[in-house]
Structure formats: C-alpha cells, structure tokens
Design a protein around this motif. Structure first.
Motif: not given
Lengths: 591, 620
Positions: A23-29, A31-36, A77-78, A143-156
């Motif tokens: 759960g923390s990993t997902v949330t962190v990922t 939130l990380n998307l908000l930065g850019p 969360l980290n 997990i961070g990788t796959f979620l981060g990937l997915g989330g970033a792609i969605l944003m993009m």
C-alpha cells in the motif's frame, strides 16, 4: 510447486505487513507522479518570461512549497515501505533458518556422510540471505516499477497522445533487455556461489590439514591448488561483472533515446505551437521518473534471480528425504530390559556392496558383548544399526522383542547410550555437556557420574570446575579427558543398552588405569556392545563376537574361543600373549 | 593438561569486543599496494572515468541549449529552430552512446582492478597461513581462521566491487557538475548548494547510530552461524541423545536475537533515505523559486533553470549512494584490519636466507643441549643430549607431557629450540633447506588426516611424481591394498569429508602408504597405532620391520609392546632423558621403564586372575 510459490507461502504469515508495504509503495508511486506535473506547471505558467514571473510570484512560492510538502508525505510513506519491507525480509529469513535447521537435525547419518559442512553452511547463510534481500528490496522495487510505469504512462497519455506513443516505442526494447539480462545473470551468480563453495573446502583442508601439509612439505602444492581455484573464482566474478556492466547502462541509453525523441518531436510541437514548454519538461521528467524504476527493475530482477537460486538450494535440503524415517503409527518404546536380537540382518551402504551379511545374534539383558574384527569387518556398522542411525537392508533388529522400526526414534534412542569413537563436545560448560542426555540431572547426579567415570578429579582441577567452557571457545582437553566426560555423559543418562566405541585408546599408561575403572563402572547393569582393543575388557566380556567381511565367524566367551583355537585364538596369541608371557615370567630373558 | 582460554592472536579479534587500531588510511594504502604493477591499467581507467564523467555532465548542457537557443527562442524562424533542435539532439544522442560505451568499460576495468587486488590478497593470506608455525593452528580455532580468510576478505571484496566504481565515478561527476553549475550561474549554484550542509549533518547524525546497529547485527549473525555450525558438526551426538528439539530451541534463541538486532537496525536505516530525499526536494524547490526570481531579474534563462534541476538530481544521487557505502565501508575496514593481523603474524620459524641444499641424507640426528618450551617461560625439554646413528631405531617413552612429541616436533623443525642445536647429518637444522629436509622425512601421526580427494591421490601426496604402480606397491607393502581394492571405486574412491567413509584403521593404513611412497630417510611414528584396532595393528606391526629397515626411525608409542624391537629406548621424564638403552638392559636396571612396562600389564594380570590355578588360590 515451484520455489517461487513456496517462497510466497512463507509470506502469507505476514500478510498484514505485506499489504502495508505494498500500500505504501502504491501511494508513494502515485505521489511521485505529482512532482513532474507541478514542475511542468511552474515552468509553463510562471517561468516563461520575466513579466509573468512577477505577476504570479505568490503562486510560484506556493507551488514550490507544495513540492516540499509532497516529498515530506512521500518520505513518511517511504519510511513505512522500507521498514516494513526489511522487517518482513528478516522475519521470513528467520522462519526459513528455523525450518532448515530443524530439517537438518532430522536428516539421517547417510545424508551427513554425503555432504560437506562448508556446503551446508553456505546454503543456510548465503542462500537465505539472498532470499531476504529480495523480500526486503526486490518486492518493493518490482511493484514500484510496474506501478510507476503504469502511472507515468497514464499521465503522459493525458498530456499528449502522440508523443506518448512515440516515446513508448523504446519500452519493448527495454523489456527485452531486462529479460535477456535476467536470463544470463542467474546462472552466472549460481556459478560464482558454487565455486565459492569449492574454494572454501580447499581452504578448510589447507587449515585443518596443516600438519600433514607441513610434514610432506607440500606447501607449494597446496598454494598452487588454492591459486587455481582462486583464479577460477575471480574469473567467474569477472564474468558476472561484465554482464552487469553491459546491461545496466544499456537501460540508461535507451532512455536517452526516449529523451531525444521527446525533444525532437515535442520540441517541434512547442515551436509550431501545439504543446507547451512546461509540458515538454514534465514529459521529460516523467521519462526520468521511469529511469529509476527501470534501473531498479534490473536490480530487482537480479535480486529475484538470486533469491530463486537460493530458494532452490534451500528447499532442496528441506525436501531431501531422510533414509531413516519414523513410521506414521510408531509406538513409544516402553522401559526396556535390554534384550537385543539381530534377525538375518544384512546391510549395504551402497548398491551391491554388502557390509553386513546375514547377521544373527541374540543378546540377553545386561550382557557385555565385545565386537572384534579387522578394518572394514562391519563392527561399527553393526552397532550403528541398533539406534537406527541407518536402517537394515534385509532382516530386522529387535529390542525387547519389538522391531526398532516400529517405535519412535526418540523413545528408542532415549534408552540407548552412545560413547562414540571420537568425542564431540559442544561449546558450552563441562556440566552442560555431561547432562546432554538428561538435562534434568541434579548436580549430585552429575558429580556421581563424573566420579564413576574417573573424571571428577581433573574437572575439579580447573579453576571453573564444572562450569569450565570447552569446545571451540574454551579449554582444550586431552583425548583421555574427553573420553571420560563422554563416559560420564553416558553413565548419567543411565541407558539400558550401551554402545561403546573404544577404538581410540589414545591415553598414556597412568590414565589407562582410570579409564579401565571408568569402563568397568560403565558396563555394569546394562547390555553393552563394545568395540575395543583393551584386552582386559575383551576377556571380561560375556560374549566375544568375531566379525570378518561382514559375517560372524566366531562367537563365545574368551575361554571358549581359546579352546576352539580359531581366528580369535590366533590374534590373542600373536598380540597379547607375548605381553602376558613377560608378566608371568615365561620366556623372559630368553629372547 | 589444559591451556588458557583463547589463542593469543584470536583473543583480540573476538567478534564481540573488536576495536579498530589501524587507521583507515594505512589499511587502504596497504590494500592498494597490490595495484602497483597495474599502472597502465590504472591510467587507462582514469582516462575512461574522465570520458564517462564528461559525457554524463554534457547531457543536460546540450538540452539546455536546445531549450534556450531554439525552443524558447521565438526570435528565430520556425524551420531554423526545428532544424537546430534536431541537430543538437542528434549530438546529444552521440554523446549518450559514447557514455554507454565508456561507462561499461569503466565498470569492467575498475572492477577488474578491484578483483585483482582481492585475488592477490587472498593468495597472500593463504600463502602466509602455509608459512606460519604450527603454534598458530594448534591453538587457533579453525572456524575463526576460516572466517578471516573468507568472510573478511569477502567484505573487502564487496567494498571494492560495489563501492569502488560508484565512489570514483560519483566523485568525479560531482566535481564536474559543480564546475558546470558555477559556470552557468554563481548565485543559483550557491542557493542550490545551501542544502548540502543539511545533508552533511544528517549523514553525520545517522552514521554513528547506523554503525552501532550494524555491528550489533553482525555480532548476532555470527552467533547464528556458529550455532549452526555446531548443530551440523555435532549432529551424530545430537541424534544419539535425541536432543533435536532442545537444539532447535537454542538455535531459535540466537535466531531471535539476530532478528531483533536487525529490525532495530532497519528502523534507523529506513529513516535515512526519506530524510535525505526531503532535503533534496527542498533543494529543488529553492532552485525553482530562486530561479524564478532570477528570471524575473533577467539574470538567467529558463534553459538554465531546467538544466539546474537536472544537475541537482545528478548531484544528490551520488551523495545518497555514498552514504549507503558507509556500512559496507565499515565492515570492509574491520575485515581488512583482521586480515592484516593475520598477515602480520610473525613466522616463528624463520627460514635462513640462503639455506644449504640437502642431497640424500644418511639419517644421523643429534640433539645438543636442547632446551625448549612452547611457552618460553615453561620449558618442556630441559637438557636433551642424544646421538642417533643412521638407520637406528629409537623408541621414545615416558609419561604424558614429558616431551616425547615435542622432541619429534623439533626434529621436523615445526619449532626451534630456545637453546642448543639439532643436527642432521652434522648440519645445524636451522641452516639447511627445510623443503629438502622434509621431503626426506616421513611422519605418521596418531590421527591420520586425509584430503577430500581419491585414495590414490592421497597416497600420491607423499611423492607427487609417483606412478600408479609405485602407489599400489606401497599399499601392498603396508597391507592396505586388499581393503582399498574392495572399496566401491577402488583406488579412485573419494575420501569423504572427515574421512567418514573409512574406519580409523583404514585411514591409518593409507597414511602409512602415503609415507612409504615418499621413501623417507627419517621416519617418525608418533603414536601411530594407538587409535587402531588389533587387526590393523597386527597388519602394521608385520610391515613395521620393512618400514624401519634402512631408515632412521623414531617411534613414540604408549603400547610398550611396539617399542621392544627398537635398537635403543629413550625414557623421558620431566623434560630430561632419564634412562637409555635396549629393552633388556632397561628391564634389568629395574628403573622407570621397567615400572611402566609392568604397570601396563597389570590389567592383563588382573584379568588373568581367572587363569590362576586352584593351588595358587589356596596360597592367597
């Protein structure tokens, strides 16, 4: 069931923690998307020209501050994610270590005959560590990788469909590279570990066998031998490094290609007016955000490989079937009198090589049986079968009329005492070693046993007495002292059946007397199987059994066998009689 | 007989109480001294590192140009801008490809250097171990020595391999970035660097706690491992006494302690990264905010701001990984110091610079006023004088601790006497080539040690050039050929670890064959038959005649029946020779020897009471 699934099984106990970590990993990922996005916003709306900055100064400050705020939240969360991850990793390692230890305790003697200590240690330490590292870091990374990937792609995608699709063109390549890397690295790591195991063995021999090496002046030979394997190990390491060095930076290169594409295509869009600069920068930041997971993906995959190799090896040990297993419905052996019978017993260590052939023996309670025979005649093997350290290949062994295979190991071995050929003492106090078979013994019982074993005196001569530490970290005892402690240990547990391997008579003449007395005390009132060279013990035995090539060739008391004038009589005459002649005065001076 | 707890060399190296004495710099210098022969490689590596760093740093610079010169610049015509973007971006790509190539090379080469260093270190440790006097091994614990050579060297390796490349390239990168940042905008750089002190403070604050937690967890895991080792080595005793569950409990206890120590450490280390990242975010925010102000004042362009953000990221990443190196560094330093303690252990038996080479010796041995003690304050041998002729058989007897084995240790030059000389064929033992001498000596110990190789190879150990026929001949002479041929794979059977697939008697016979193959001029039997069964002893005794023929032989035995055949018997008591002569002479003298001899057969006498006749019984 694959090793992977079994590993996951170990995790299910900690599902709450795992859920929290995930759960923390997902949330962190997320939130990380908000930065850019915020950065992109800042660039677009504020930093484009001096005037605009002046107008929106407050917004600039606000947005910058919010960046910090988000990082603080992410940080918390980290922490949770890392800590829980480590916790789980350590706990699973803890569980696995306990499981392996207990599995090892149950393995039969034949298992230990075949494996080397160094190898086993390597598995429980290095391999379990590999598993722990994966659970600690790898899961989070995956997990961070796959979620981060997915989330970033969605944003993009939400920002610019075409640009996203174009820049995503590189990802199949990245994926392929990851897979290839994983396929090559796992066997490479396994090889390194395997050679390490061999190197440790050579090393161990070089240390334990130093006297032999020194005596034969083989230092150069050993150094040469060590160098060869040192070289091999270094080479295997070089190979692993080469693989990593080639594939890791390749990921970064792929992403640079992504950046290039973004700048060309996105840049042109900005110039022609369809796209904002801020979005371009945000896009680039997203791709950068993908770098971290990508890098971690490589690492995570190697952690996983390592862990799976480790898991394979660990489970191999746990699963290995023990030769000697307790029956499902094994009964508890009640208090025995000490009758032992061998019924047509045959035994082979390996296929086809019979060490014991059709042994038939009927031993009455409290009988002392001396086993005599040459090297490889089967004496030790015979005695090893009684407590079921090995199982017979044919025939059966019965104690008090019950087949030993029908009773529980604990109830059987609890009533059989063993004084082995080489005494192994644990790294603890003398007293602890002595009560090993009967932990509830009182100090009085301990002292009494020590006195009977003629060990009390020398124990008391130590400054710490019975609390003296022995073993690897303590005092070094002489062979005779160790044997007497082992005898005391056996006396203390007061078994009805005793197996005494006394082949090592490594003591000087004075202590010889004490040991004789100790042995006499030991043999009273129990059924004893003794392998010894002490003439007096053999002569006093109720029965002497002579073995040759796994068969009983003679059996009887000393007097009977002398009269029979067979093998035993010959040995007696050639070995002991000359000594006797001297004592009685015959033949002296005439030589 | 008991000795003080622990070994002088390992006492201070106890995991629990280890305190570092050597400085980091000294340790690193010693380690790096292995690289002096690789000067060219080092130069090349430095060059590659420079290339990698430059290509690392140039990336954001080019992109900054792309933004400033073309994208944000509405002054130029569109097409020109687009062309400009394309050109620059292609240049960027070229640089990145170069970067991939050079960082790969960098990684391989620097790691290779590191591995070479470790390889040399391991080799030197092993070599040194082979040269150290036996005292080190007799008293030192095998497990600890192993730990020095494996674990400690491994932790050094870990530092080098995972730490070195990262360290060097990160440092270079940080320097280069600083340079570029300052060249772009001094003020913005200063603002960006405001957070660096914060990071430094954080690292310092955490470092001590992290180190302490780390050491604690290392201690605990060492306990787990040693408990494990014991559980494995002592398995037969455990099963014999059905102690499996109690052992399990004990193991469980150390296992839990380890768990707790690690979880405690985890709490600290998990906090570290998030704090650092927070500070990093602070830095980025400052750059954005101040960058905005600078843009307002038209002091910097937006491209510069974007570049700065990229550089900050590139800047902080190395700082983070550097701090994570801390624990690896600590354990490597500790490991290094322990390894060097071993390497610095003086070799007690100093070999002569220019030893006299020895051709085939006759086998004359002489002790002249020899005085020796393992502990120099407590002499074991007080004043030994002995002249042994070539091919003579000498038996050495005496009570325990009298010095029998010690005499023999001195002949082999495992130790040097404190006073007096030992001569071989008239030459002082200390002046001749030890190698040559030992090749002409053979020794059989009470406890035969065999290597985990084939029986054939074990026997060949006595003479590496021995042919298979010579090996079988030696086995036949000693009487081992029969049982070896009956082993599963005969001579090619591999001896299991601890030689558990052979009985003591069988092992000893192989050890005898090993010595026979070497055909020594001086043969030493130190309690060679004490551990074997009567059958094997008979076999050996039959061959003994052949064994001692034509060689000088020293026999130490408790069983005096073996000793009777010697030309001369030496009786040692209290470190001195008290009686000397043949068996008959000594029995007639009715001294210590005669006493020992009769005591030995008192038991046989007692047990032969059964054979006392009825008439005798009446007399008693």
């Amino acid at each position: 069931m694959s090793s992977f699934t079994r590993l996951l099984g170990f995790l299910t106990k900690y599902w709450k923690g795992t859920a929290l970590a995930i759960g923390s990993t997902v949330t962190v990922t997320a939130l990380n998307l908000l930065g850019p996005i915020i950065t992109g916003r800042i660039i677009d709306t504020i930093l484009v020209s001096p005037e605009i900055v002046r107008e929106n100064y407050n917004v600039l400050v606000l947005l910058s501050a919010s960046l910090v705020g988000i990082t603080a939240l992410t940080g918390a969360l980290n922490f949770a994610q890392r800590y829980v991850g480590q916790y789980i990793g350590q706990r699973v390692a803890f569980d696995i270590r306990n499981t392996v230890f207990s599995a090892l305790q149950e393995k039969s003697f034949s298992f230990y005959d075949k494996t080397r200590t160094g190898e086993l240690m390597s598995r429980v330490t290095g391999d379990v560590d590999g598993i722990r590292m994966f659970l600690q870091f790898g899961v989070r990374m995956l997990i961070g990788t796959f979620l981060g990937l997915g989330g970033a792609i969605l944003m993009m995608l939400s920002m610019n469909l075409q640009l996203t699709l174009i820049s995503l063109a590189i990802f199949p390549f990245i994926f392929l590279i990851s897979i290839r890397m994983a396929k090559l690295i796992r066997p490479s790591y396994a090889r390194v570990r395997q050679i390490l195991g061999r190197m440790n063995t050579v090393l161990q021999e070089g240390i334990v066998g130093i006297k032999v090496i020194r005596v034969f002046a083989r230092e150069d030979f050993e150094i040469e031998r060590f160098n060869r394997i040192n070289e091999e190990y270094t080479e295997a390491n070089r190979e692993s490094i080469r693989l990593m060095a080639t594939y890791r930076p390749l990921m970064t290169l792929m992403l640079s290609i992504g950046t290039a594409i973004i700048y060309i295509y996105g840049g042109s869009s900005v110039i022609s007016g369809g796209f904002s600069l801020g979005s371009l920068v945000a896009f680039d930041l997203f791709i950068l955000r993908l770098t971290m997971p990508m890098r971690f993906l490589g690492m995570a995959i190697s952690f996983m490989q390592n862990a799976l190799v480790g898991a394979d090896r660990v489970f191999e040990i746990i699963d290995m079937k023990s030769d000697v297993e307790e029956r499902e419905n094994a009964i508890i052996l009640p208090s025995i009198e000490g009758r032992v019978s061998f019924n047509n017993v045959s035994f082979e260590y390996l296929e086809g090589k019979k060490v014991l052939k059709e042994i038939n023996l009927l031993i009455k309670p409290r009988e002392t049986v001396a086993l005599v025979g040459g090297t490889g005649s089967g004496k030790s093997t015979l005695t090893n079968l009684i407590p079921r350290f090995y199982d017979v290949s044919e025939g059966s062994i019965e104690v008090d009329g019950r087949d030993v295979r029908d009773v529980t190991l604990k109830s059987l071995r609890g009533q059989i005492g063993i004084v082995p050929q080489e005494t192994f003492l644990f790294s603890t106090t003398i007293r602890e070693n002595m009560v090993y078979g009967k932990p509830s013994a009182t100090m009085d019982e301990v002292i009494r046993a020590a006195k009977m074993a003629q060990a009390h005196d020398f124990i008391e001569s130590f400054p710490d007495g019975y609390n003296t530490l022995v073993g690897e970290r303590g005092v070094t005892l002489s062979g005779g002292q160790k044997q007497r402690i082992a005898i005391a240990r056996a006396i203390l547990s007061d078994p009805k059946i005793l197996i005494f391997d006394d082949s090592t008579s490594s003591v000087d003449v004075e202590t010889e007397h004490e040991i004789q007395t100790a042995i006499r005390n030991l043999l009273k009132d129990r059924t004893t199987f003794i392998i010894t060279q002490r003439l007096s013990t053999i002569k006093n035995a109720d029965r002497i059994v002579v073995l040759e090539n796994g068969e009983i060739i003679e059996e009887g008391s000393h007097e009977e066998l002398i009269v029979r004038d067979g093998v035993y009589a010959t040995i007696y005459r050639t070995q002991y009689a000359p000594q006797e002649m001297l004592v009685t005065g015959e033949g002296m001076g005439g030589e | 007989m008991h000795r003080r707890r622990g070994h002088p060399l390992t006492r201070g190296l106890d995991e629990e109480k280890y305190e570092r004495k050597m400085s980091d710099r000294v340790l690193m210098m010693r380690l790096f001294s292995y690289l002096t022969s690789f000067k060219f490689q080092i130069m090349l590596s430095i060059f590659i590192i420079i290339v990698t760093t430059i290509t690392n740093v140039m990336g954001p610079l080019i992109l900054r140009m792309v933004i400033d010169v073309y994208i944000a610049n509405s002054a130029l015509p569109s097409q020109e801008r687009i062309n400009g973007v394309i050109t620059l971006v292609i240049a960027y790509l070229m640089i990145q490809i170069l970067n991939w190539f050079s960082s790969r090379e960098q990684s391989i080469r620097v790691n290779r250097l590191g591995l070479n260093m470790i390889w040399r270190l391991r080799e030197e440790v092993f070599r040194h171990l082979q040269a150290l006097s036996l005292k080190f091994f007799v008293e030192g614990e095998t497990g600890r020595i192993m730990s020095r050579v494996t674990n400690d060297v491994d932790s050094i390796q870990e530092l080098i391999v995972s730490g070195l490349v990262v360290l060097i390239s990160d440092l270079a990168t940080v320097l280069a970035i600083l340079l570029v940042m300052f060249s772009l905008s001094i003020q913005l750089s200063l603002v960006a660097l405001l957070v660096v002190p914060l990071i430094a403070l954080t690292i310092l604050a955490f470092r001590r706690r992290m180190r302490a937690a780390y050491l604690a967890s290392r201690r605990k895991i060492a306990n787990v491992y040693s408990s494990l080792q014991e559980g494995i080595s002592g398995i037969r005793v455990t099963q014999a006494f059905s102690r499996e569950s109690m052992n399990q409990q004990q193991f469980g206890r150390v296992n839990i302690e380890n768990l707790e120590a690690n979880v405690h450490a985890a709490r600290i280390t998990s906090l570290f990264s998030p704090v650092i990242e927070l500070i990093g975010a602070l830095g980025t925010s400052l750059v954005l905010w101040y960058g905005g102000i600078q843009i307002m004042n038209e002091a910097v362009s937006i491209g510069i701001v974007v570049a700065f953000m990229a550089y900050i990221r590139m800047f902080f990443r190395p700082l983070m990984s550097l701090s994570q190196l801390n624990t690896i560094y600590e354990s490597a330093m500790t490991g290094m110091e322990r390894v060097y303690e071993v390497l610095d252990t003086l070799v007690e038996v100093k070999l002569d610079e220019d030893p006299i080479p020895l051709s085939r010796i006759e086998g004359r041995v002489e002790f002249q006023n020899v005085k020796f003690g393992y502990d120099t304050r407590i002499p074991v041998l007080k004043n030994i004088n002995l002249k042994v002729r070539a091919k003579e058989t000498i038996a050495i007897v005496g009570p325990t601790g009298a010095g029998k084995s010690t005499m023999v240790n001195l002949i082999c030059r495992f130790y040097d006497p404190q006073e007096g000389n030992i001569l071989i064929d008239g030459y002082d033992l200390r002046s001749i080539s030890l190698n040559d001498l030992r090749k002409q000596m053979g020794i059989i110990l009470q406890d035969p040690f065999l290597f985990g190789i084939t029986v054939r190879e074990n026997i060949r150990y006595g003479k590496l050039e021995a042919t298979d026929e010579e090996i079988e001949m030696a086995a036949k002479v000693i009487g081992a050929h029969d049982f070896i041929s009956h082993l599963p794979k005969g001579y090619d059977t591999i001896v299991a670890e601890g030689a558990t697939n052979l009985s003591m008697g069988q092992k000893q016979l192989i050890a005898f064959a090993r010595v026979l193959v070497a055909d020594p001029r001086i043969l030493i039997l130190d309690e060679a038959t004490s551990s074997v069964d009567p059958y094997t002893e008979l076999v050996i005794q039959r061959a003994l005649g052949d064994l001692i023929e034509n060689r000088t032989a020293f026999i130490i035995a408790h069983r005096l029946s073996t000793v009777r055949e010697a030309n001369r018997i030496i009786v040692i008591e209290g470190g001195e020779i008290v009686e000397e002569g043949s068996h008959q002479e000594l029995m007639e003298r009715n001294g210590l020897y005669s006493q020992l001899y009769q005591m030995q057969f008192k038991d046989i006498e007692e047990s032969s009471e059964q054979e006392v006749t009825p008439q005798d019984r009446k007399k008693l």
